[in-house]
Design an enzyme around this catalytic site. Structure first.
Site, PDB file in Angstrom:
ATOM      1  N   GLU A  70       0.100  -1.634   5.444  1.00 40.31           N
ATOM      2  CA  GLU A  70       1.255  -1.028   6.564  1.00 40.31           C
ATOM      3  C   GLU A  70       1.017   0.356   6.897  1.00 40.31           C
ATOM      4  O   GLU A  70       1.181   0.878   7.951  1.00 40.31           O
ATOM      5  CB  GLU A  70       2.371  -1.163   6.060  1.00 40.31           C
ATOM      6  CG  GLU A  70       3.720  -1.022   6.618  1.00 40.31           C
ATOM      7  CD  GLU A  70       4.224   0.540   7.000  1.00 40.31           C
ATOM      8  OE1 GLU A  70       5.151   0.794   7.707  1.00 40.31           O
ATOM      9  OE2 GLU A  70       3.639   1.458   5.971  1.00 40.31           O
ATOM     10  N   ASP A  99       0.944  -1.243  -0.209  1.00 38.31           N
ATOM     11  CA  ASP A  99      -0.021  -0.108  -0.017  1.00 38.31           C
ATOM     12  C   ASP A  99       0.718   1.069  -0.002  1.00 38.31           C
ATOM     13  O   ASP A  99       1.857   1.355   0.222  1.00 38.31           O
ATOM     14  CB  ASP A  99      -0.794  -0.006   1.208  1.00 38.31           C
ATOM     15  CG  ASP A  99      -0.087  -0.170   2.427  1.00 38.31           C
ATOM     16  OD1 ASP A  99       0.879  -0.783   2.846  1.00 38.31           O
ATOM     17  OD2 ASP A  99      -0.670   0.419   3.556  1.00 38.31           O
TER      18      ASP A  99
END
Length: 390
Positions: free
Chosen positions: A139, A74
Site C-alpha cells: 500500500e 507493509d
C-alpha cells in the site's frame, strides 16, 4: 465472552510488528495471519503477487450483504535507527503507549480487524451476511495489492468497506486522489564557459516546474469538501559536474487531486505545457507512474452514522467526520461504486505515522477491537433490515 484477553491481543500485534515489511515480506505476514485464523476455524486464501509479496483474503458468515474490512501489511522504512528509542521491529510498551514501526500505520488496525473477526466467528456471528478481510501488500508504494484484489473481482459483491488506517476517534469518509509523476528534461552538454554550444536541461526543467506551480497553485480551481488540489515537486536532480552544462535533469512531482479537478485534467494541462516548451527547443517529457483517483462518497452513509455512535463510548472529544488528507487502498477498492456506497476510514492511531518513534495509545487499540466487532454486526443487520423494508 471474549476469547482474546488483552495480553493475547497484544501478542497478535507484537507478532505483526516483528515482521520487517518495508517494501517486502508481506507473504510471511499472510502465512502468520492464515495460521492464526485457522486455529479458530476461519479459512483464508493467500494470493501470491510476486516474490515474497502476497495478499490475503478471509471470510466469516455467508451470503449477502458483504462488508469488507481492509488493511495493509507493509510499512515504511524506519529511517535513522539511532533516532529511535526502541527497536522499531519489536513492540515496546511504556506507560500505556505502544511503540514500533507500523504500530500506528497500520498493523494495529489490521490486528484489531483480525481479532474482531475471530471473536465474532466464535460467537456464531454474523447470523446473516459476510465479513471479508482483505489484507493488502504494497500500500505504501503504489497501492499495488489492492489493485490486484480489485482485478480479482473481490470487491464486486461488497456492500460496504471499512479501511483500518489511523484516524483515532475520528472518521474519514472520502480522500483525495494521488499522482506520482516523473518529469524529464534533455539538453546538450558543453563547457560551462561556453553555454551557447549546449542546452541546459536544468534550466528548462526549472522553468517548466515554475510554470506548473503557477498553473496549479495560482489559478482559482473550484474545490469542494476535500479542499484544494495540491501540487508539489518533491525530488530533483541533474547534471554530472559543476563545470559542464547538464544534458539531463529530472524531477518527481506529487499531485493530490480532487473531484472538481481530475487526474486527467492534470495530465491534459501538463501535455499542453510540454508542447509549448518543446516548441522553444526544450525536450521535456513526463511519465505518470502512480495515478489514483479521488474517492468521494456521501458523508451521511450508514457506516459513518454507526461508527459515530459507537465512538461516543470511548471519547469525550468532538468526533470529526472529514475527508482524509492522505491516500489509502480505497483509491482502488472503491472504484466503480456509487456515490452512496457505505465507506469509511477509521482505525486506531494518530499523527505519528511514518515518523521516528511511531507510537499509539494501547487502550485505543483494545477499543478498536470492540468497535470493529460491534460495527460489523450492526452494519450487516441494518442493511438486511433495510432490504426487507424495501
Amino acid at each position: 465472552m471474549n476469547y482474546f484477553n488483552e495480553s493475547q491481543s497484544l501478542e497478535v500485534l507484537r507478532k505483526l510488528i516483528s515482521f520487517n515489511t518495508v517494501g517486502n515480506n508481506e507473504e510471511d505476514v499472510a502465512h502468520y495471519i492464515q495460521e492464526l485464523l485457522a486455529k479458530y476455524d476461519i479459512k483464508s486464501q493467500i494470493i501470491d503477487v510476486h516474490g515474497n509479496r502476497a495478499n490475503l483474503v478471509a471470510e466469516i458468515g455467508h451470503g449477502q450483504p458483504v462488508l469488507g474490512l481492509t488493511g495493509h501489511m507493509d510499512v515504511v522504512d524506519p529511517g535513522n535507527l539511532e533516532a529511535w528509542n526502541t527497536n522499531p521491529f519489536e513492540l515496546t510498551e511504556k506507560n500505556g503507549t505502544l511503540y514500533g514501526r507500523g504500530v500506528c500505520d497500520m498493523k494495529s488496525g489490521l490486528a484489531a480487524m483480525i481479532i474482531a473477526m475471530i471473536e465474532l466467528h466464535k460467537q456464531g456471528l454474523p447470523k446473516q451476511g459476510t465479513i471479508r478481510l482483505l489484507a493488502c501488500m504494497s500500500e505504501e508504494i503504489g497501492e499495488v495489492g489492492s489493485h490486484y484484489l480489485l482485478e480479482d473481482g473481490l470487491m464486486n459483491d461488497v456492500d460496504g468497506l471499512i479501511v483500518g488506517e489511523p484516524a483515532g476517534y475520528n472518521i474519514f469518509y472520502s480522500e483525495k486522489g494521488s499522482m506520482d509523476i516523473k518529469v524529464t528534461s534533455k539538453g546538450k552538454t558543453s563547457h560551462s564557459s561556453m553555454p551557447e554550444f549546449g542546452y541546459n536541461a536544468i534550466d528548462a526543467l526549472m522553468n517548466f516546474l515554475i510554470e506548473a506551480n503557477n498553473n496549479f497553485r495560482s489559478n482559482p480551481i473550484k474545490q469542494g469538501s476535500m479542499g484544494p488540489l495540491v501540487f508539489n515537486t518533491t525530488t530533483i536532480k541533474g547534471g554530472t559536474q559543476v563545470n559542464s552544462i547538464p544534458d539531463y535533469a529530472e524531477a518527481d512531482v506529487n499531485v493530490r487531486t480532487i473531484p472538481e479537478y481530475t487526474n486527467q485534467q492534470v495530465i491534459d494541462v501538463l501535455n499542453q505545457m510540454v508542447t509549448k516548451f518543446n516548441k522553444t527547443g526544450a525536450q521535456i517529457g513526463f511519465d505518470v507512474y502512480m495515478n489514483e483517483k479521488p474517492v468521494g462518497v456521501a458523508k451521511d452513509n450508514i457506516l459513518v452514522e454507526l461508527t459515530h455512535d459507537l465512538m461516543k463510548k470511548y471519547t469525550d472529544d468532538k468526533i470529526l467526520v472529514v475527508p482524509n488528507p492522505g491516500i489509502t487502498d480505497a483509491s482502488n477498492l472503491v472504484q466503480g461504486k456509487s456515490h452512496d456506497f457505505p465507506f469509511i476510514i477509521a482505525g486506531p492511531g494518530n499523527l505519528t505515522s511514518h515518523k521516528v518513534n511511531e507510537e499509539m495509545d494501547k487502550q485505543m487499540y483494545f477499543n478498536y477491537i470492540d468497535i470493529y466487532e460491534e460495527l460489523t454486526v450492526k452494519f450487516l443487520s441494518r442493511v438486511v433490515a433495510d432490504v426487507k423494508v424495501e
